[in-house]
Write a protein that holds these residues in place. Structure first.
Motif, mmCIF file in Angstrom:
data_model
loop_
_atom_site.group_PDB
_atom_site.id
_atom_site.type_symbol
_atom_site.label_atom_id
_atom_site.label_comp_id
_atom_site.label_asym_id
_atom_site.label_seq_id
_atom_site.Cartn_x
_atom_site.Cartn_y
_atom_site.Cartn_z
ATOM 1 N N GLU A 199 60.723 -13.788 -33.022
ATOM 2 C CA GLU A 199 61.656 -14.246 -31.797
ATOM 3 C C GLU A 199 62.218 -15.415 -32.701
ATOM 4 O O GLU A 199 63.023 -16.063 -31.140
ATOM 5 C CB GLU A 199 60.233 -14.779 -30.571
ATOM 6 C CG GLU A 199 59.429 -13.727 -30.155
ATOM 7 C CD GLU A 199 59.124 -14.395 -28.852
ATOM 8 O OE1 GLU A 199 59.311 -14.584 -27.404
ATOM 9 O OE2 GLU A 199 57.684 -14.771 -28.739
ATOM 10 N N ILE A 200 61.556 -15.923 -33.484
ATOM 11 C CA ILE A 200 62.814 -16.697 -34.285
ATOM 12 C C ILE A 200 64.149 -15.952 -34.132
ATOM 13 O O ILE A 200 64.663 -15.061 -34.628
ATOM 14 C CB ILE A 200 62.005 -17.209 -35.754
ATOM 15 C CG1 ILE A 200 60.623 -17.012 -35.538
ATOM 16 C CG2 ILE A 200 63.063 -17.747 -36.879
ATOM 17 C CD1 ILE A 200 60.279 -17.700 -36.630
ATOM 18 N N PRO A 201 64.980 -17.198 -34.061
ATOM 19 C CA PRO A 201 66.556 -16.801 -33.852
ATOM 20 C C PRO A 201 67.240 -16.851 -34.997
ATOM 21 O O PRO A 201 66.798 -17.257 -36.415
ATOM 22 C CB PRO A 201 67.771 -17.756 -33.143
ATOM 23 C CG PRO A 201 66.457 -18.730 -32.421
ATOM 24 C CD PRO A 201 64.364 -18.177 -33.087
ATOM 25 N N GLU A 202 68.498 -15.725 -35.041
ATOM 26 C CA GLU A 202 69.021 -15.675 -36.518
ATOM 27 C C GLU A 202 69.716 -16.959 -37.053
ATOM 28 O O GLU A 202 69.042 -16.962 -38.339
ATOM 29 C CB GLU A 202 70.031 -14.435 -36.052
ATOM 30 C CG GLU A 202 69.625 -13.166 -35.941
ATOM 31 C CD GLU A 202 70.846 -11.888 -35.986
ATOM 32 O OE1 GLU A 202 71.505 -11.619 -36.704
ATOM 33 O OE2 GLU A 202 70.962 -11.144 -34.765
ATOM 34 N N GLU A 203 69.715 -18.097 -36.622
ATOM 35 C CA GLU A 203 70.247 -19.289 -37.420
ATOM 36 C C GLU A 203 69.217 -19.803 -38.245
ATOM 37 O O GLU A 203 69.219 -19.912 -38.917
ATOM 38 C CB GLU A 203 70.523 -19.952 -36.275
ATOM 39 C CG GLU A 203 69.543 -20.293 -35.212
ATOM 40 C CD GLU A 203 70.753 -21.416 -34.135
ATOM 41 O OE1 GLU A 203 70.440 -22.760 -34.460
ATOM 42 O OE2 GLU A 203 70.162 -20.885 -33.364
ATOM 43 N N TYR A 204 67.776 -19.499 -37.871
ATOM 44 C CA TYR A 204 66.862 -19.750 -38.552
ATOM 45 C C TYR A 204 66.511 -18.851 -39.596
ATOM 46 O O TYR A 204 65.276 -18.855 -40.678
ATOM 47 C CB TYR A 204 65.630 -20.367 -37.597
ATOM 48 C CG TYR A 204 66.003 -21.767 -36.885
ATOM 49 C CD1 TYR A 204 65.940 -23.094 -37.280
ATOM 50 C CD2 TYR A 204 65.619 -20.941 -35.569
ATOM 51 C CE1 TYR A 204 66.736 -23.603 -36.836
ATOM 52 C CE2 TYR A 204 66.406 -22.457 -34.680
ATOM 53 C CZ TYR A 204 67.057 -23.955 -34.612
ATOM 54 O OH TYR A 204 67.121 -24.389 -34.184
ATOM 55 N N GLY A 205 66.945 -17.563 -39.814
ATOM 56 C CA GLY A 205 66.122 -16.232 -40.569
ATOM 57 C C GLY A 205 65.151 -15.425 -39.893
ATOM 58 O O GLY A 205 65.320 -15.246 -40.877
ATOM 59 N N GLY A 206 65.116 -15.498 -38.297
ATOM 60 C CA GLY A 206 64.409 -14.611 -38.036
ATOM 61 C C GLY A 206 64.997 -13.434 -37.588
ATOM 62 O O GLY A 206 66.083 -13.359 -38.020
ATOM 63 N N SER A 207 64.216 -12.677 -37.119
ATOM 64 C CA SER A 207 64.870 -11.146 -36.488
ATOM 65 C C SER A 207 65.718 -11.397 -34.992
ATOM 66 O O SER A 207 66.333 -10.641 -34.303
ATOM 67 C CB SER A 207 63.963 -10.915 -36.078
ATOM 68 O OG SER A 207 63.149 -10.687 -36.931
#
Length: 436
Positions: free
Chosen positions: A107-115
């Protein structure tokens, strides 16, 4: 091994950007599916105009997620399950692969390196991992539903930029709430925090802490003002390398033995002001909210476990085990047991997916999460126990996985709120509804 979630990102983006239902080429559960939620909670969304659909229908992204995680679990984790259980230790390579596959930052946003995927995608991953190894599943579960969510919901922008990229790619998280005399009564905790010139100092101990060995990031709940009782509880971020932090004991457990569960001591652990999570004295509210979401994850772990136990045993009784000249799966008595177990598994899954969908839609899901966690843990214990019996001697020995599923199932009725706590939560909601 290619990353699961990176491959699915284009589909997730398309589903988020479009209001039109998607029609996937295939699905594990249904021929026609639709996208219900976005990668961020749509709490202001009016869902009244969305056509009703079966709860367990998945979007194309979610269906592919289930298939991909299932393949990963069988290919990369299954060969190591028995070895990790016997060693009572998580293989570091498995942890590394969870990060590589994007399963630690769902659930971590892509801007923080998540999916940048939705909550149900995380639940699907947890369930699929548990079908193979509940120990691996709970590592990913606690990391995603408690630790990542805590930073996303309550962390400052500075904390998000500092920690979310690490939590998504290489740093395991741990959630430190329980204490020796503070289990079901979570707010009776005795760990204390005091203000210092540069931040805070923490003293005390925590018990039953999941991911302790693997983690480098710990969310620690301590009482900053005992005179306020539970309203003095505050949440902090502590790194394992901080002086005064120590793991005192690793528990030897009945089940999920590869998952580390430890006692942690805090001896004048000093942390900077920036390591305050959210606001002072709001920790008890954070803990309640996070555990409500986390219980859906534990419920998914239990339905995954039940599915794994069932599939393992069903394959044996319908293909291998014979008595009186025929496969025992052909006896009506056995078939009725298998049918009843399947009905209960699917009923539990319906509760789990309904709670997940309600959470994403911004609806009140607290009672739904409690019901899902309660019933899923009951079904997991019942089905995994029956599976041992269905397999006879082969179910009782450690050569296979039947006895492990049975041992692993017991924790479902204990952690993140015992079954009695779930019943109390359900009863309180019912009382509010029916009291005149």
């Amino acid at each position: 091994m290619a990353s699961i979630t990176k491959a699915l990102r284009p589909l997730a983006r398309a589903a988020t950007a479009s209001s039109r239902p998607l029609r996937p080429k295939f699905s594990r559960t249904a021929p026609q599916l639709r996208w219900l939620s976005a990668s961020v909670p749509r709490r202001d969304m009016d869902i009244s105009d969305i056509p009703p659909t079966p709860i367990t229908h998945l979007s194309e992204t979610e269906a592919l997620m289930a298939d991909s995680v299932s393949k990963f679990a069988h290919d990369a984790i299954l060969p190591k399950v028995r070895e990790m259980d016997e060693a009572e230790s998580m293989d570091p390579v498995v942890v590394e692969q969870l990060f590589e596959q994007g399963l630690m930052g769902v659930e971590i946003p892509e801007e923080y390196g998540g999916s940048g995927m939705n909550f149900t995608s995380a639940i699907i991953a947890i369930e699929e991992l548990a079908r193979v190894d509940p120990s691996v599943s709970v590592l990913a579960d606690v990391h995603n539903t408690l630790c990542n969510t805590a930073i996303l919901k309550y962390g400052s922008e500075k904390l998000k930029k500092e920690w979310l990229p690490r939590l998504a790619t290489n740093t395991v998280g741990s959630f430190c709430l329980s204490e020796p005399v503070s289990g079901s009564d979570a707010f009776a905790l005795a760990t204390k925090a005091t203000r210092t010139e540069n931040g805070y100092k923490i003293n005390g101990s925590k018990m039953w802490i999941t991911n302790s060995v693997e983690a480098n990031f710990f969310i620690v709940f301590a009482n900053l003002d005992p005179s306020k009782k539970y309203k003095g509880i505050t949440a902090f971020i502590v790194e394992k390398s901080t002086p005064g932090f120590s793991i005192a004991k690793k528990e030897k457990k009945l089940g999920i033995k590869a998952s580390s569960t430890c006692v942690i001591n805090f001896d004048d652990v000093e942390i900077p002001k920036d390591n305050l999570l959210g606001d002072e004295f709001e920790g008890y509210k954070y803990a309640i909210g996070l555990l409500n979401e986390g219980r859906i994850g534990i419920a998914a772990q239990m339905t995954g476990l039940a599915l794994g136990a069932f599939e393992n045993a069903a394959g044996y009784v319908w293909n291998d085990r014979k008595q009186f000249g025929q496969l025992i799966g052909e006896f009506q008595g056995m078939q009725h047991q298998l049918a009843q177990a399947w009905v209960e598994i699917q009923a539990a899954r319906a509760l789990v997916y309904n709670a997940a969908r309600k959470k994403e839609a911004g609806e009140d899901f607290v009672m739904d999460a409690a019901m899902a966690k309660l019933y899923a843990s009951q079904v997991a214990g019942k089905v995994s126990g029956q599976a041992v019996e269905w397999m006879g001697g082969m179910g009782f020995v450690r050569e296979g996985l039947a006895e492990k599923y049975f041992r692993d199932s017991k924790i479902g009725a204990i952690y993140e709120g015992t079954s009695n706590i779930q019943l109390t939560t359900i009863a309180r909601h019912l009382q509010k509804t029916y009291t005149r």
